[in-house]
Design a protein around this motif. Structure first.
Motif, PDB file in Angstrom:
ATOM      1  N   UNK A  16     -14.920  18.556  -5.644  1.00 39.04           N
ATOM      2  CA  UNK A  16     -13.493  18.737  -5.953  1.00 39.04           C
ATOM      3  C   UNK A  16     -12.716  17.497  -5.496  1.00 39.04           C
ATOM      4  N   UNK A  17     -11.762  17.039  -6.317  1.00 38.85           N
ATOM      5  CA  UNK A  17     -10.875  15.934  -5.945  1.00 38.85           C
ATOM      6  C   UNK A  17      -9.665  16.482  -5.214  1.00 38.85           C
ATOM      7  N   UNK A  18      -9.240  15.798  -4.170  1.00 49.64           N
ATOM      8  CA  UNK A  18      -8.070  16.299  -3.457  1.00 49.64           C
ATOM      9  C   UNK A  18      -7.527  15.286  -2.466  1.00 49.64           C
ATOM     10  N   UNK A  19      -6.384  15.604  -1.861  1.00 47.20           N
ATOM     11  CA  UNK A  19      -5.751  14.688  -0.900  1.00 47.20           C
ATOM     12  C   UNK A  19      -6.488  14.694   0.439  1.00 47.20           C
ATOM     13  N   UNK A  20      -6.109  13.789   1.318  1.00 54.06           N
ATOM     14  CA  UNK A  20      -6.678  13.757   2.660  1.00 54.06           C
ATOM     15  C   UNK A  20      -5.713  14.374   3.649  1.00 54.06           C
ATOM     16  N   UNK A  21      -6.203  14.649   4.853  1.00 51.52           N
ATOM     17  CA  UNK A  21      -5.351  15.329   5.831  1.00 51.52           C
ATOM     18  C   UNK A  21      -4.615  14.353   6.745  1.00 51.52           C
ATOM     19  N   UNK A  22      -4.768  13.036   6.486  1.00 52.23           N
ATOM     20  CA  UNK A  22      -4.179  12.064   7.414  1.00 52.23           C
ATOM     21  C   UNK A  22      -3.350  11.009   6.677  1.00 52.23           C
ATOM     22  N   UNK A  23      -2.676  11.429   5.595  1.00 52.25           N
ATOM     23  CA  UNK A  23      -1.814  10.485   4.877  1.00 52.25           C
ATOM     24  C   UNK A  23      -2.589   9.662   3.865  1.00 52.25           C
ATOM     25  N   UNK A  24      -2.095   8.430   3.618  1.00 56.24           N
ATOM     26  CA  UNK A  24      -2.737   7.590   2.605  1.00 56.24           C
ATOM     27  C   UNK A  24      -2.578   6.129   2.985  1.00 56.24           C
ATOM     28  N   UNK A  25      -3.282   5.267   2.274  1.00 59.40           N
ATOM     29  CA  UNK A  25      -3.107   3.822   2.488  1.00 59.40           C
ATOM     30  C   UNK A  25      -3.178   3.103   1.141  1.00 59.40           C
ATOM     31  N   UNK A  26      -2.618   1.871   1.132  1.00 56.06           N
ATOM     32  CA  UNK A  26      -2.503   1.133  -0.121  1.00 56.06           C
ATOM     33  C   UNK A  26      -3.735   0.277  -0.387  1.00 56.06           C
ATOM     34  N   UNK A  27      -4.065   0.147  -1.661  1.00 58.28           N
ATOM     35  CA  UNK A  27      -5.127  -0.758  -2.083  1.00 58.28           C
ATOM     36  C   UNK A  27      -4.457  -1.933  -2.787  1.00 58.28           C
ATOM     37  N   UNK A  28      -4.770  -3.159  -2.332  1.00 57.06           N
ATOM     38  CA  UNK A  28      -4.091  -4.352  -2.865  1.00 57.06           C
ATOM     39  C   UNK A  28      -4.954  -5.083  -3.883  1.00 57.06           C
ATOM     40  N   UNK A  29      -4.276  -5.765  -4.805  1.00 60.32           N
ATOM     41  CA  UNK A  29      -4.941  -6.677  -5.725  1.00 60.32           C
ATOM     42  C   UNK A  29      -4.912  -8.068  -5.082  1.00 60.32           C
ATOM     43  N   UNK A  30      -6.069  -8.593  -4.646  1.00 61.11           N
ATOM     44  CA  UNK A  30      -6.057  -9.869  -3.921  1.00 61.11           C
ATOM     45  C   UNK A  30      -5.646 -11.062  -4.774  1.00 61.11           C
ATOM     46  N   UNK A  31      -5.632 -10.880  -6.101  1.00 62.47           N
ATOM     47  CA  UNK A  31      -5.241 -12.002  -6.960  1.00 62.47           C
ATOM     48  C   UNK A  31      -3.753 -12.313  -6.855  1.00 62.47           C
ATOM     49  N   UNK A  32      -2.924 -11.300  -6.514  1.00 57.47           N
ATOM     50  CA  UNK A  32      -1.492 -11.566  -6.372  1.00 57.47           C
ATOM     51  C   UNK A  32      -0.848 -10.805  -5.204  1.00 57.47           C
ATOM     52  N   UNK A  33      -1.643 -10.048  -4.470  1.00 55.56           N
ATOM     53  CA  UNK A  33      -1.122  -9.331  -3.307  1.00 55.56           C
ATOM     54  C   UNK A  33      -0.372  -8.060  -3.650  1.00 55.56           C
ATOM     55  N   UNK A  34      -0.323  -7.686  -4.931  1.00 53.94           N
ATOM     56  CA  UNK A  34       0.439  -6.488  -5.315  1.00 53.94           C
ATOM     57  C   UNK A  34      -0.346  -5.210  -4.979  1.00 53.94           C
ATOM     58  N   UNK A  35       0.395  -4.091  -4.935  1.00 50.19           N
ATOM     59  CA  UNK A  35      -0.243  -2.798  -4.637  1.00 50.19           C
ATOM     60  C   UNK A  35      -0.790  -2.203  -5.937  1.00 50.19           C
ATOM     61  N   UNK A  36      -2.082  -1.858  -5.926  1.00 45.32           N
ATOM     62  CA  UNK A  36      -2.687  -1.246  -7.121  1.00 45.32           C
ATOM     63  C   UNK A  36      -2.398   0.249  -7.134  1.00 45.32           C
ATOM     64  N   UNK A  37      -2.658   0.879  -5.999  1.00 47.65           N
ATOM     65  CA  UNK A  37      -2.452   2.318  -5.870  1.00 47.65           C
ATOM     66  C   UNK A  37      -2.615   2.675  -4.395  1.00 47.65           C
ATOM     67  N   UNK A  38      -2.500   3.953  -4.084  1.00 44.90           N
ATOM     68  CA  UNK A  38      -2.803   4.433  -2.729  1.00 44.90           C
ATOM     69  C   UNK A  38      -3.948   5.421  -2.818  1.00 44.90           C
ATOM     70  N   UNK A  39      -4.718   5.500  -1.763  1.00 41.90           N
ATOM     71  CA  UNK A  39      -5.789   6.509  -1.697  1.00 41.90           C
ATOM     72  C   UNK A  39      -5.644   7.263  -0.367  1.00 41.90           C
ATOM     73  N   UNK A  40      -6.215   8.471  -0.297  1.00 38.66           N
ATOM     74  CA  UNK A  40      -6.048   9.265   0.925  1.00 38.66           C
ATOM     75  C   UNK A  40      -6.753   8.644   2.137  1.00 38.66           C
ATOM     76  N   UNK A  41      -6.132   8.848   3.279  1.00 37.35           N
ATOM     77  CA  UNK A  41      -6.788   8.513   4.553  1.00 37.35           C
ATOM     78  C   UNK A  41      -7.423   9.820   5.045  1.00 37.35           C
ATOM     79  N   UNK A  42      -8.741   9.871   4.991  1.00 37.83           N
ATOM     80  CA  UNK A  42      -9.436  11.106   5.379  1.00 37.83           C
ATOM     81  C   UNK A  42      -9.276  11.344   6.870  1.00 37.83           C
TER      82      UNK A  42
END
Ligand code: NAD
Length: 480
Positions: A16-42
């Protein structure tokens, strides 16, 4: 650059896909430093759920017919191949590698599923007669149990499949924790494994940017029976200590300081071609990357000039641009680390004939760099650089090259170029490493045993050996 909609950005636990219990963190695109998305902090709750799911799914998966497990792996191989463009794009996006490197990685990564689908049905035992003749010795193999798989960011797909495929082939269930810089590729792989028919709970993926407490808790949990880690030697050392408390079965693929030896009878053009692969694949961010070039003094100048010309001609750009040959480094932290080692080495007497200074942003770029007159004890010669930097050291003869090569506490990969096969093999026999490219700049192959000696690791991945890391032997003494 946007994230393909097919890429999940949630935890995968018990099917099952679902959120984490400890918030989330950002995933960056190293080519320009922009934020791609956030994923859960398990959090620890998520770990508990994942371990419960893996433990519950264990007996069913271990008891499934080897052919059934093999079919799931084979289908995953087919899915990876059919979706190679999408997986490659995702890796270029979150890690920065060129699309060419990314497509090469997808092919390599997928191959672990095919190879271990073939190995899953060949796990055998043995029947021996005791030397005394009094009894028989019967052996059979069983999966170790729930495996914790920890992967680095540099090969987001291959480092995961090199563990997932043998673990699943052996009948283990797994909790995979990818690196914080590149969590998305592992989530996409989990969705492919699910599509291929992996039962719920067999594969679980937890993402976090605070891995320490989660991994420590996992290693302290009695449900975890296996640790397979790929990453730096420093972290590997910490994890081995944690694994020791419960004697967790541990496989370690750690750092390198790989020597690339060029002898005076080598075909220099072939050596430069090999050096480009061994050094510049993945922007130099490979554990198998040539870290120091040990070149015999009569050919060192010509080799350096040819290598600098090739490295200087690489097209630099965003990983996701079609014609990029050298993308950014994975993070700002990585660039700082490379620059600091180069600067220290230059201060110690090395000379940059190409590159050597960090460009302005945006993106996390470091240029192709060739250093000559490199002191043997300088930072770039004794530490893993993990970037597009080629330090060249002049050596007198093969004994001199071997003395420098073997002085390292690392022993992952070595490269030897010589026109005399007997001489080349003689050097190979004396090199203290787990893998060697002899007149070849690439060693990775799913059918070959990958791994290091000394502080570069414990155990092997791939080949016939890879599945053994996830199996235990039981022996029955009997007579009839
Ligand atoms: P790293 O050691 O920083 O991280 C590897 C993994 O460990 C990541 O998943 C990370 O989240 C996790 N981790 C980090 N600190 C931790 C902690 N305190 N407790 C538990 N987990 C922790 O390595 P990296 O920077 O991701 O990767 C680069 C290193 O990996 C290089 O040294 C490279 O040589 C090595 N590497 C080795 C191989 C091999 O097969 N031998 C392959 C690829 C990379």
């Amino acid at each position: 650059m946007s994230l393909p909609t097919s890429v999940p950005n949630e935890l995968f636990v018990d099917g099952v896909w679902g959120p984490g219990s400890d918030g989330s963190f950002e995933v960056l695109n190293p080519s320009d430093g922009s934020v791609i998305t956030s994923v859960p902090r398990a959090g620890l709750d998520d770990l508990d759920r994942a371990l419960a799911a893996a433990a519950a799914a264990g007996p069913g998966w271990a008891g499934a017919a080897p052919r059934d497990r093999a079919e799931v792996l084979r289908t995953t191989f087919d899915l990876m191949v059919s979706r190679k463009e999408e997986i490659a794009y995702l890796m270029s996006l979150e890690m920065g590698k060129s699309l060419t490197d990314a497509l090469g990685e997808v092919a390599y990564a997928a191959e672990f599923f095919r190879w271990f689908s073939e190995e899953a049905v060949r796990v055998d035992g043995a029947l021996r007669t005791a030397p005394s003749g009094a009894n028989r010795i019967l052996t059979f193999k069983k999966p170790v149990g729930v495996a914790l798989l920890l992967t680095p960011w540099n090969f987001p797909a291959a480092m995961a499949t090199r563990k997932l495929a043998p673990a699943l082939a052996a009948g283990c269930t797994v909790v995979l924790k990818p690196a914080e810089d590149t969590p998305l590729t592992s989530l996409l792989l989990a969705s492919l494994l699910r599509e291929a028919g992996t039962p719920d709970g067999v594969v679980n993926v937890l993402t976090t940017d605070v891995p320490g407490p989660l991994v420590q808790a996992a290693l302290a949990d009695e449900r975890v029976r296996k640790l397979s880690f790929t990453g730096s030697t420093g972290v590997g050392r910490v994890l081995l200590k944690q694994a020791a408390d419960r004697i967790v079965n541990a496989s370690m693929e750690l750092g390198g300081n790989d020597p690339f030896i060029v002898l005076d009878d080598a075909d220099l053009d072939a050596a430069v071609e090999g050096a480009m692969l061994a050094k510049m694949r993945n922007g130099g961010q490979a554990c198998t990357a040539a870290n120091r070039f040990l070149v015999q003094e009569s050919v060192v100048e010509e080799f350096a000039a040819k290598l600098a010309a090739k490295m200087g001609a690489l097209r630099v750009g965003a990983g996701t641009d079609r014609d990029t040959e050298l993308g950014p480094m994975v993070s700002a932290r990585a660039v700082t680390g490379i620059a600091e080692k180069v600067d220290r080495s230059v201060a110690a007497g090395a000379r940059a004939v190409l590159g050597g200074s960090t460009p302005d942003g945006p993106g996390f770029f470091y240029p192709a760099t060739v250093l000559v007159d490199v002191p043997r004890d300088s930072a770039v010669a004794v530490e893993e650089v993990f970037g597009p930097v080629a330090p060249i050291i002049s050596v007198r003869d093969e004994d001199d090259a071997l003395a420098i090569a073997n002085a390292s506490e690392m022993g992952l990969t070595g490269y030897v170029y010589s026109g005399d096969l007997a001489r080349g093999l003689r050097v190979c026999e004396r090199l203290e490493v787990g893998m060697i490219g002899l007149n070849r700049g690439l060693v990775s192959d799913p059918a070959a045993p990958f791994g290091g000696v000394k502080q570069s690791g414990l155990g092997r991945e791939g080949g016939y050996e890879g599945i053994e890391e996830y199996l235990e032997t039981t022996y029955v003494a009997t007579s009839w």
